[in-house]
Design a protein around this motif. Structure first.
Motif, PDB file in Angstrom:
ATOM      1  N   TRP A  35      -2.756   7.344  -1.829  1.00  0.00           N
ATOM      2  CA  TRP A  35      -1.857   7.391  -0.504  1.00  0.00           C
ATOM      3  C   TRP A  35      -2.902   7.116   0.686  1.00  0.00           C
ATOM      4  O   TRP A  35      -3.898   7.399   0.705  1.00  0.00           O
ATOM      5  CB  TRP A  35      -1.275   8.899  -0.112  1.00  0.00           C
ATOM      6  CG  TRP A  35      -0.261   9.229  -1.251  1.00  0.00           C
ATOM      7  CD1 TRP A  35      -0.290  10.261  -2.190  1.00  0.00           C
ATOM      8  CD2 TRP A  35       1.295   8.937  -0.874  1.00  0.00           C
ATOM      9  NE1 TRP A  35       0.954  10.306  -2.758  1.00  0.00           N
ATOM     10  CE2 TRP A  35       1.864   9.573  -2.081  1.00  0.00           C
ATOM     11  CE3 TRP A  35       1.656   8.171   0.022  1.00  0.00           C
ATOM     12  CZ2 TRP A  35       3.060   9.254  -2.062  1.00  0.00           C
ATOM     13  CZ3 TRP A  35       3.152   7.879  -0.062  1.00  0.00           C
ATOM     14  CH2 TRP A  35       3.985   8.620  -1.165  1.00  0.00           C
ATOM     15  N   ARG A  37      -2.751   6.262   4.980  1.00  0.00           N
ATOM     16  CA  ARG A  37      -2.099   6.359   6.328  1.00  0.00           C
ATOM     17  C   ARG A  37      -2.339   5.307   7.009  1.00  0.00           C
ATOM     18  O   ARG A  37      -3.270   4.495   7.158  1.00  0.00           O
ATOM     19  CB  ARG A  37      -2.556   7.813   6.854  1.00  0.00           C
ATOM     20  CG  ARG A  37      -2.045   7.899   8.327  1.00  0.00           C
ATOM     21  CD  ARG A  37      -2.939   8.977   9.094  1.00  0.00           C
ATOM     22  NE  ARG A  37      -2.593   8.737  10.456  1.00  0.00           N
ATOM     23  CZ  ARG A  37      -2.113   9.847  10.848  1.00  0.00           C
ATOM     24  NH1 ARG A  37      -2.242  11.071  10.484  1.00  0.00           N
ATOM     25  NH2 ARG A  37      -1.896   9.741  12.417  1.00  0.00           N
ATOM     26  N   LEU A  47      -5.939   7.995   2.502  1.00  0.00           N
ATOM     27  CA  LEU A  47      -5.873   9.385   2.797  1.00  0.00           C
ATOM     28  C   LEU A  47      -6.157  10.175   1.847  1.00  0.00           C
ATOM     29  O   LEU A  47      -7.082  11.178   1.668  1.00  0.00           O
ATOM     30  CB  LEU A  47      -4.476   9.515   2.990  1.00  0.00           C
ATOM     31  CG  LEU A  47      -3.677  10.922   3.338  1.00  0.00           C
ATOM     32  CD1 LEU A  47      -4.403  11.551   4.466  1.00  0.00           C
ATOM     33  CD2 LEU A  47      -2.275  10.979   3.360  1.00  0.00           C
ATOM     34  N   ASP A  82       0.003  13.785  12.636  1.00  0.00           N
ATOM     35  CA  ASP A  82       0.616  13.108  11.290  1.00  0.00           C
ATOM     36  C   ASP A  82       1.647  12.100  11.376  1.00  0.00           C
ATOM     37  O   ASP A  82       1.983  11.480  10.360  1.00  0.00           O
ATOM     38  CB  ASP A  82       1.014  14.502  10.470  1.00  0.00           C
ATOM     39  CG  ASP A  82       0.075  15.418  10.052  1.00  0.00           C
ATOM     40  OD1 ASP A  82       0.630  16.690   9.988  1.00  0.00           O
ATOM     41  OD2 ASP A  82      -1.092  15.257   9.998  1.00  0.00           O
ATOM     42  N   TYR A  86       3.011   6.337   5.706  1.00  0.00           N
ATOM     43  CA  TYR A  86       2.527   6.675   4.521  1.00  0.00           C
ATOM     44  C   TYR A  86       2.434   5.665   3.415  1.00  0.00           C
ATOM     45  O   TYR A  86       3.793   5.493   3.153  1.00  0.00           O
ATOM     46  CB  TYR A  86       2.474   8.079   4.205  1.00  0.00           C
ATOM     47  CG  TYR A  86       2.135   9.075   5.260  1.00  0.00           C
ATOM     48  CD1 TYR A  86       2.695   9.299   6.476  1.00  0.00           C
ATOM     49  CD2 TYR A  86       0.839   9.488   5.056  1.00  0.00           C
ATOM     50  CE1 TYR A  86       2.520  10.109   7.077  1.00  0.00           C
ATOM     51  CE2 TYR A  86       0.471  10.546   5.942  1.00  0.00           C
ATOM     52  CZ  TYR A  86       1.024  10.746   7.242  1.00  0.00           C
ATOM     53  OH  TYR A  86       0.476  11.554   8.227  1.00  0.00           O
TER      54      TYR A  86
END
Lengths: 110, 111
Positions: A35, A37, A47, A82, A86
């Protein structure tokens, strides 16, 4: 035929919420999963890797389901920071060529 | 400080001109990649190189050229043959676990 698919969103959640993203992949020989970001107008940043047994890094939990060919990312206690896109990334059997999903947009609001 | 540098951050060119984007790394990684990202789109692979003096076309190589004369450097030339060159260009390397590391990108605008 899309090899890696993600729901583009946006996922719009309040601060403190728990949110989960899924990513499906078509190549059953895939062996590496990640993953990333990506903030607006910036480069993607790693990430976390996704391991078969699942792994956790603070508020983030990643899981792999090989049988159903998907990986997931769970974010607990969402923060405003956040908010980002993603990206799911999959590498197939020893290949140096990763396949990127188009990304899922997350917006965390106060 | 190990990392990947790309220059310039912003680049403006007139249509019909070739332009070269720089990518340098000091991570001692063998493989290097060039991607293009358009607004709201995913990353598309232009070229990649797994070793010095060798490189391969990616999914959208037409209108681009590369060289890999040194391990640390993988410059990308956007030629006048590229129909829609305006985009965000990202250079990357790959680590031991196949994870990718990206440079900060070059935003190219051609008018």
């Amino acid at each position: 035929r899309k090899e890696v698919e993600q729901d583009p969103g946006p996922f719009n959640v309040p601060e403190g919420a728990t949110v989960a993203f899924n990513c499906t992949y078509s190549n059953s020989a895939s062996q590496s999963f990640f993953w990333y970001r990506q903030d607006c107008r910036k480069e993607p940043k790693l990430l976390m890797s996704v391991y078969s047994s699942g792994n956790e890094d603070g508020r983030f939990t990643a899981q792999l389901n090989r049988a159903s060919q998907y990986i997931s990312l769970l974010i607990r206690d969402s923060k405003l920071s956040d908010s980002a896109t993603y990206l799911c990334v999959v590498n197939g059997g020893g290949s140096y060529i990763p396949t990127f999903g188009r990304g899922t947009s997350l917006i965390v609001h106060p | 400080d190990g990392g990947i540098t790309q220059s310039p951050k912003y680049l403006f060119r007139k249509e019909g001109q070739n332009v070269t984007l720089s990518c340098e790394q000091n991570l001692n990684h063998d493989a290097m990649y060039w991607y293009r990202q358009d607004p709201g789109q995913g990353l598309r692979l232009i070229y990649y190189s797994q070793i010095v003096n060798d490189f391969q076309k990616g999914d959208i190589a037409e209108g681009y050229s590369v060289s890999r004369e040194k391990k640390e450097s993988f410059p990308l030339t956007v030629t006048s043959a590229q129909k829609n060159p305006t985009a965000f260009y990202l250079c990357a390397t790959v680590g031991e676990r196949y994870e990718q590391y990206f440079g900060p990108g070059t935003r190219l605008t051609v008018t």
